[in-house]
Enzyme design. Structure first.
Site, PDB file in Angstrom:
ATOM      1  N   ASP A 153      -7.113  -2.265   0.983  1.00  0.00           N
ATOM      2  CA  ASP A 153      -7.401  -3.683   0.336  1.00  0.00           C
ATOM      3  C   ASP A 153      -6.832  -4.725   1.362  1.00  0.00           C
ATOM      4  O   ASP A 153      -6.532  -4.608   2.636  1.00  0.00           O
ATOM      5  CB  ASP A 153      -6.798  -3.602  -1.092  1.00  0.00           C
ATOM      6  CG  ASP A 153      -7.630  -4.365  -2.072  1.00  0.00           C
ATOM      7  OD1 ASP A 153      -7.430  -5.541  -1.964  1.00  0.00           O
ATOM      8  OD2 ASP A 153      -8.220  -3.745  -2.917  1.00  0.00           O
ATOM      9  N   HIS A 380      -5.243  -9.576  -4.354  1.00  0.00           N
ATOM     10  CA  HIS A 380      -6.463  -8.498  -4.929  1.00  0.00           C
ATOM     11  C   HIS A 380      -5.950  -7.146  -4.705  1.00  0.00           C
ATOM     12  O   HIS A 380      -5.733  -6.184  -5.805  1.00  0.00           O
ATOM     13  CB  HIS A 380      -7.535  -8.509  -4.231  1.00  0.00           C
ATOM     14  CG  HIS A 380      -8.726  -7.791  -4.877  1.00  0.00           C
ATOM     15  ND1 HIS A 380      -9.142  -6.630  -4.016  1.00  0.00           N
ATOM     16  CD2 HIS A 380      -9.812  -8.014  -5.610  1.00  0.00           C
ATOM     17  CE1 HIS A 380     -10.110  -5.969  -4.656  1.00  0.00           C
ATOM     18  NE2 HIS A 380     -10.353  -7.018  -5.487  1.00  0.00           N
ATOM     19  N   SER A 570     -13.586  -3.661  -8.932  1.00  0.00           N
ATOM     20  CA  SER A 570     -12.575  -3.754  -8.065  1.00  0.00           C
ATOM     21  C   SER A 570     -11.369  -3.256  -8.958  1.00  0.00           C
ATOM     22  O   SER A 570     -10.318  -2.500  -8.253  1.00  0.00           O
ATOM     23  CB  SER A 570     -12.004  -5.130  -7.489  1.00  0.00           C
ATOM     24  OG  SER A 570     -13.052  -5.412  -6.443  1.00  0.00           O
TER      25      SER A 570
END
EC number: 3.4.14.10
Length: 1463
Positions: A153, A380, A570
């Site tokens: 990520d 994220h 996600s």
């Protein structure tokens, strides 16, 4: 109570009748409660889940509530208003007596308000929906311990809440942290400190190691490694803005506002003392006013510039007994005792804060040659890791597997705004392989990244992903994507060449709606509207299961927030990754062997199929951890647990069957190849392969799918024929699956599946009259009923010749007024070998009953269009939508209609329309393309420790270098057309380019698909470096000549006229404007652009083609979408003759007379003066001060070869002049002693030849006087004065004085000889009518230029002499300098390049630092050099503005790196 439940069931029945469930019985599922507001949804029946946490309101204002009481029982009842009042009173009494009560009911005036004191925290990171809570209650030790999850990520923050330690509170959770993108890489070079520990950093600062730090260095040669790193791209842009804003607030605003106020005050005081117009002030007052104005301008410009300043820090690295130690000079002072100290993360697990926002860690590669600084390019990755494995003090907000370890692998590149790169993915996978081989098994990979591929059955990245799963046994979880609700929108990954990954869709539960989204009422659980849908383009299944796709959990410290709401697949993927970690944790502790295949098979066959939820979005259903684990335990001895079944369809090796091409009117047979493949096949036991045998029962789920019922399968490939008979299928999408069961163990579930999807389109009748589609409806108003998340899909075969469509929508519900329904529109057409994003429309549209919502979008004729309309999942209420789709079309149908070659003359367009269509064509070209060819292509092996796939597969790079010349400021986009614009299907794993200016400063970074990203570039020379990576060197050799394209955005669009007559087109006569096309083809003609128009367009040099858009419709809505890309290919540029003369020996017209004379004398070919060497000709820049020395030219202003002497002039005179000029050019080139002799010879023969004086001045300056600006000159003198050798210092000082005196004397020789009054009189003439006016002007220009040059040289020398003698403030000296300066500005502006150096020195002498700033800024605009920036910093220091000096120092460090940045 029963009535209320029946009413509730009836409402749900109405809710889903659009999905064909009208006749199904929808009941409350079995619900077990683990804690308040936590519900695990029973999976015994696939029914509507409506278990609600909190209160359920009915029309009679009654409530069904539940509470957790002391014995954990659930009380479910119905209360009347009177009962509510009584309970409210009792509750108030209990609250007063017992603070532990969890519910407070406050009486309002109408007795209806209820306040809950317990928040449904368990739904913030949802776990009950998939059975995680029940699993952990049943198996508390299977909490992820002994399991490691790699997070591919944007980077994980080890300091984020919940990610510090495992459940024991001691063991580190994030055990490794790598930035595989290269964004944090710093190139390090060796330097040996002196005996005091001092050495030069790459910033230019002197760095100093203390005795303590020197003692830590264990390098044998006592060297350290130095580098320079810009921290600009180690954090997201928003965080970077926060960092800058915080720094601005703390250290900039106060001093800068004070300085600005003081500068403004000085201007006001000056104007009060000198009233009147500024233009009427005497020149000495005028320059004072200019100085004050420029000072204020400087301060204002820095205020605007501040947010763009990039900070770079010196990095120092050396080995210690504990491993590598990095020092980062964040204090920017050079004192490394104050620097940030940080060790390798793998050894020390240190994470240090650079400032209040950014924390970093480091790794070291290639024996210290590369320092890897690990930041985070977005929040994220931390959020994802928190969902998978967050460990908090409150179990409610834990991640799914709180005791699992994390390995952070950054694949997002901060240079590309957090987009993943092939380099990062391959390095990340190599790191996983390396850790697995070292015995540090990576059990699970979560990847919530991806894009859409044009095809998914090939690609280097996908092959390596399969290797990770099939050879190293890692379970790879991938988000399916957020690109729904249209079909075939699954991203890559999980859509790769093999179905080896677990793809996850996003689900939202009622509890999530309440706790995360603050919805006013809860709705039944469902998938999010936008989650991507199956099938894959090749028919495979990309979504394996669905899971909760939203959470409020931890984010990095740099966000200055403890937690944050994020949603998407996600967030669903890490939920499944955590769940798989629970399964593996239990299997490991029980000693049960497993493989990625057995894990995937278990979660697939045990998932809860939600009958009311879109089947294309949920895969096999909602994840069920408990049942998956039970399945794994029950079938632990199954022989096929360690193998997968490879299913391939047809010659294209597709993963499934997908029929979506026109109307299906006959059956189709498909050859399906089935092959069992053991885990790590090459190392599997031959005995196991020989003994493998399974007898399968193949069961199609639909009657229109047929195949053999049984298959005996050994360890080899078997082929079967699957027949698809879609002839009886109605328009719409139809899905089926062929399931394979082991006849000896049917209860084990499906071993493999062959997914089948068939699309039958609506075919519009009589499209020539009414090309309109309307959905079938039983309602009188022809509307369709929509509940939240209702999806209506219509598949329409787009009529022939259609190019755009118009969708009209309106609500028909009465009494809705302005109540707006929120609808998600997604149209999609799948084109051959192209991704789902090539031709689609996605938008959220508000629709009401008052006005018609109109949307126009582009379509492709003869291709199936999916018109997908969904009511947004969170949009409450029932809506009835009336909609229709009208097709239009007009386009050119002749071959290559949209590519025009200028060399072919007139271009013809043959235009046809779908029906009668009014056209008003417009052709506009907006971009100019220049093809860049590589000047260098170098192949080399990459890092031996970082870029080698295990078992010695070395990765090579080819770095291609391109030169880009920008003649005028422009917006430019760069791309490499040879390479694939989709990462995952590309043959080469990296296609990154970086753009550098002439000082090697990085300006822009891009990947293969960067043709739409424009960068504004100023005039100058630029270098583009493109890196391509592959493990096969021979493949890199084949792309050594790969071009890049620089696409310039034109300042003014170029429009091409159209004509409906060929003859009118030839003569540029009557233009075509508008017409109606119906039935017959309309012919239009386009004439090539004239050279005059091309010249006016200011196209870049070597422009190859122009591109833009051609539109036909007159309708405005159609013009916005029915765009056709048009390319105009230019004629090749004419080759210019060589600048060094023709091959026959005749001199070029640009050659100097002396060069021509040399040709006449000995026939040798001279070097053209168009490319002079520095300081070698009479027109070279004078050493040190940037002034131009003017050479004599013939009287008529041209260079005439001696072979054609001017009329009336003897050839001997011409030869003498040429010899004189040749001697002058050598005065500046020779040693000073030899130059003096040549100078004396020239002056003896030509006493008034001014260029000889100037050439000698240039020689003196280049030899005796170093080229320096004022503050740099002063600093150099101060440095010399500090030297210990006094005699040498005195000698040097006298030498400089003598040189300056000689310069002033030589300059006076010119100044005294030039008649300045005559010059002023001449330039005061408006018109010169004399017959020889041109000759006179040439002579006057020569004299003026020589005079200006001499005055500038003298003025600069005067100030330098004053600096040496420390008499700058002397009034007489200033008066003399003013005399020189005023003479100069009579002829030329102070900002002119000929005199700007004098202007700078004059301003310095008068301490006019505002003027100095303005003049140095002008130099920087023309050419950015480190010396100019350092002078600017010194100017600000002299003005007392330390805060602005700091900013300029930072700009200097960033703008002038020592080398190109690493890829």
């Amino acid at each position: 109570m029963l009535n209320k439940l029946c009413s509730l069931r009836h409402n749900q029945r109405v809710l889903y009748k659009n999905l064909g469930l009208l006749r199904q019985t929808l009941t409350l599922p079995i619900v077990s409660f683990w804690r308040p507001y936590m519900a695990y949804m029973g999976t015994e029946s696939a029914t509507v889940i409506i278990a609600a946490a909190g209160a359920i309101k009915s029309d009679a204002r009654t409530y069904a509530t539940y509470k957790e009481i002391q014995n954990k029982d659930i009380i479910l009842g119905v209360r009347s208003n009177r009962q509510e009042k009584q309970e409210q009173q009792k509750s108030t009494e209990r609250q007063n007596n017992n603070f532990g009560n969890k519910t407070v009911e406050i009486m309002a005036s109408d007795l209806s308000g209820i306040v809950e004191s317990s928040f449904p925290t368990g739904a913030l990171v949802p776990k009950a929906e998939t059975g995680v809570l029940n699993f952990l209650q049943k198996y508390p030790n299977y909490d992820g311990r002994d399991v490691t999850i790699a997070i591919f990520d944007s980077g994980v923050d080890p300091r984020a809440t919940g990610l510090e330690t495992l459940c024991d509170g001691k063991t580190l959770k994030v055990i490794e942290r790598f930035d595989c993108s290269g964004c944090g890489d710093v190139s390090m070079s060796k330097v040996k400190p002196d005996e005091n520990g001092s050495f030069k950093g790459l910033s230019g600062r002197t760095l100093k190691l203390s005795a303590e730090l020197l003692a830590l260095n264990t390098d044998k040669e006592r060297v350290v490694r130095v580098g320079l790193k810009s921290f600009n791209d180690l954090v997201p842009s928003k965080v970077r803005d926060n960092i800058v804003a915080q720094a601005k607030f703390k250290g900039w605003d106060k001093p800068h506002k004070t300085a600005t106020a003081n500068a403004s005050r000085k201007i006001v005081e000056f104007e009060a003392q000198n009233p009147g117009e500024g233009s009427k002030l005497p020149w000495d007052k005028k320059i004072i006013k200019e100085n004050l104005d420029y000072e204020l301008e400087m301060l204002n410009s820095y205020e605007k510039l501040y947010n763009d300043i990039k900070t770079s820090y010196d990095c120092v690295l050396f080995p210690t007994a504990e491993g590598w130690l990095a020092l980062i000079d964040t204090a920017e002072q050079g004192d490394l005792d104050k620097a940030l100290r940080i060790g390798e993360y793998s050894k020390t697990h240190e994470t240090k804060n650079v400032d209040d926002f950014l924390s970093i860690s480091i790794n070291v590669h290639d024996e210290g040659n590369v320092l890897e600084i690990v930041g985070m390019c977005s929040p994220h990755g931390t959020h994802v890791a928190s969902i998978a494995s967050g460990n908090h003090s409150s179990r409610d907000i834990d991640g799914v597997a709180p005791n699992a370890k994390i390995v952070s692998i950054t694949i997002g590149d901060g240079r590309l705004g957090s987009m993943e790169t092939g380099t990062a993915l391959v390095r990340g996978m190599m790191k996983v392989m390396e850790l697995c081989r070292e015995g540090r098994q990576i059990d699970v990979i979560n990847m919530s990244y991806g894009e859409h591929a044009n095809w998914s059955n090939s690609g280097r990245i996908g092959e390596l992903m399969n290797e990770i799963v099939n050879k190293y046994g890692v379970v790879w979880i991938a988000s399916a994507g957020n690109h729904g609700p249209a079909l075939s929108t699954v991203g890559t990954p999980p859509d790769i060449s093999q179905p080896s990954l677990i793809g996850v869709g996003a689900y939202v539960s009622p509890q999530m709606m309440e706790a995360e989204y603050a919805m006013r009422e809860k709705l039944p659980g469902n998938v999010y509207t936008w989650t991507s849908r199956d099938p894959c383009i090749d028919g495979g299944q990309g979504v394996t299961v669905c899971a909760p796709g939203g959470a409020i959990t931890s984010v990095p410290q740099f966000t200055m927030s403890k937690s944050q709401l994020m949603n998407g697949t996600s967030m669903a993927a890490p939920h499944v990754a955590g769940a798989v970690a629970l399964l593996i944790s239990g299997l490991k502790q029980q000693g049960i062997a497993y493989s990625p295949y057995s894990i995937k098979r278990a979660i697939s066959v045990t998932a809860t199929k939600l009958g009311y939820v879109d089947p294309f979005a949920q895969g096999h259903g909602l994840l069920n951890v408990e049942k998956a684990f039970d399945h794994l335990l029950e079938h632990r001895q199954a022989t096929d647990n360690m193998l997968r079944y490879s299913v391939r369809v047809g010659a294209n090796q597709a993963k499934g069957i997908h029929l979506r091409e026109g109307v299906q009117q006959k059956f189709v047979d498909y050859n399906v190849h089935i092959e069992p493949v053991y885990f790590n096949d090459k190392e599997a036991e031959p005995k196991d392969k020989c003994n493998f045998n399974v007898r399968l029962n193949l069961v199609p789920s639909q009657p229109w799918v047929q195949c053999g019922a049984f298959l005996d399968l050994c360890y080899g490939t078997r082929s079967i024929v699957v027949r698809i008979d879609p002839t009886s299928l109605q328009p719409g999408v139809h899905s089926a699956v062929v399931r394979a069961y082991d006849t000896s163990n049917v209860q084990k579930g499906v071993l493999f599946e062959i997914p089948v999807t068939v699309v039958q389109p609506h075919v519009l009748d009589n499209v020539q009259v009414t090309p309109v589609f309307e959905p079938a409806s039983m309602r009188p108003d022809k509307s369709v009923e929509f509940q939240p998340n209702t999806i209506q899909r219509d598949f329409i075969l787009v009529p022939h010749k259609a190019t755009w469509a118009v969708l009209r929508m309106r609500l028909t519900d009465p009494n809705r007024g302005n109540d707006i329904g929120k609808f998600f529109l997604h149209t999609n057409q799948l084109l051959p070998k192209q991704s789902c994003r090539k031709l689609e429309t996605m938008k959220i549209i508000g629709v009401n009953s008052e006005f018609e919502a109109i949307t126009t979008f582009r379509v492709k004729a003869n291709n199936i269009l999916e018109l997908c309309i969904a009511k947004y999942w969170s949009n409450h209420g029932q809506s009835h939508l009336q909609y229709s789709l009208v097709f239009h079309g007009v386009e050119a149908v002749n071959p290559n209609a949209y590519v025009m070659h200028a060399g072919r003359g007139i271009h013809k367009l043959e235009i046809d329309a779908l029906v009668s269509e009014e056209i008003q064509p417009l052709l506009q070209l907006k971009n100019a393309a220049v093809v860049l060819k590589p000047t260098e292509a170098k192949i080399s092996p990459l890092s031996a420790t970082r870029d080698v796939i295990p078992d010695g597969r070395q990765i090579y790079q080819s770095v291609l270098v391109y030169n880009l010349n920008i003649a005028k400021a422009a917006e430019v986009a760069l791309y490499a057309p040879l390479f694939n614009d989709i990462l995952y299907e590309a043959e080469f794993e990296s296609q990154m380019w970086m753009l550098f200016d002439v000082n090697k400063a990085l300006l822009a970074t891009g990947d293969a698909h960067s043709h739409t990203f424009f960068t504004k570039l100023e005039k100058g020379e630029y270098t583009v470096r493109l890196q391509v990576r592959h493990e096969k060197r021979e493949l890199l050799e084949k792309i050594a000549e790969a071009n890049m394209v620089a696409s310039y955005k034109l300042a003014n669009l170029i429009s091409l006229d159209m004509h409906d007559s060929y003859n009118q087109c030839i003569v540029s006569g009557r233009k075509f404007t508008t017409s109606t096309v119906r039935g017959a083809t309309k012919l239009l003609y386009i004439a090539p652009l004239t050279q005059e128009r091309l010249n006016k367009a200011n196209l870049p040099a070597h422009c190859a083609w122009l591109s833009g858009n051609l539109v036909f419709p007159k309708d405005e809505a159609g013009r916005r979408v029915a765009l056709h890309q048009f390319t105009y290919v230019l004629n090749p540029a004419e080759k210019k003759p060589p600048s060094n003369g023709a091959a026959n020996g005749a001199s070029s017209s640009n050659a100097s007379p002396v060069a021509a004379a040399a040709v006449s004398a000995n026939g040798a070919k001279p070097k053209a003066t168009g490319t002079p060497e520095p300081a070698s000709t009479a027109s070279s820049t004078a050493g040190g001060d940037g002034n131009t020395v003017q050479a004599d030219a013939p009287a008529n202003g041209t260079n005439v070869a001696p072979s054609s002497p001017q009329k009336g002039k003897a050839s001997a005179d011409d030869y003498a002049e040429s010899l004189r000029d040749f001697q002058c050019t050598n005065i500046a080139k020779c040693e000073l002693e030899q130059a003096e002799k040549i100078y004396n010879d020239v002056i003896a023969a030509h006493p008034k030849h001014f260029p000889a004086h100037l050439q000698l001045i240039q020689n003196i300056e280049s030899t005796e006087l170093k080229a320096q600006l004022p503050f740099a000159f002063v600093a150099a003198q101060q440095k010399k004065s500090g030297e210990s050798d006094a005699d040498k210092q005195k000698e040097e000082l006298q030498k400089q004085r003598n040189a300056l005196s000689r310069v002033m004397k030589l300059a006076d020789n010119i100044i005294c000889e030039v008649d300045k009054d005559a010059l002023l009189s001449f330039y005061g003439l408006k018109n010169d009518t004399r017959s020889d006016a041109a000759k006179i002007k040439t002579n006057m220009d020569k004299q003026k230029n020589n005079l200006i040059e001499a005055l500038s040289k003298k003025g600069i020398a005067m100030v330098k002499m004053c600096v040496l003698e420390n008499t700058v403030d002397n009034a007489d000296n200033l008066s003399g300098l003013n005399d020189v300066y005023t003479e100069v500005i009579k002829f030329v502006d102070a900002m002119d390049s000929k005199v700007i150096q004098l202007s700078i020195w004059h301003a310095y002498a008068h301490k006019h630092y505002g003027r100095m700033y303005k003049y140095v800024t002008k130099l920087i605009e023309e050419k950015r050099t480190r010396e100019h920036f350092e002078e600017m910093a010194a100017i600000n220091c002299a003005m007392g503005y330390d805060h602005t000096k700091t900013v300029i120092d930072r700009m200097t460090v960033t703008a002038f790196p020592s080398s190109f940045r690493l890829f």
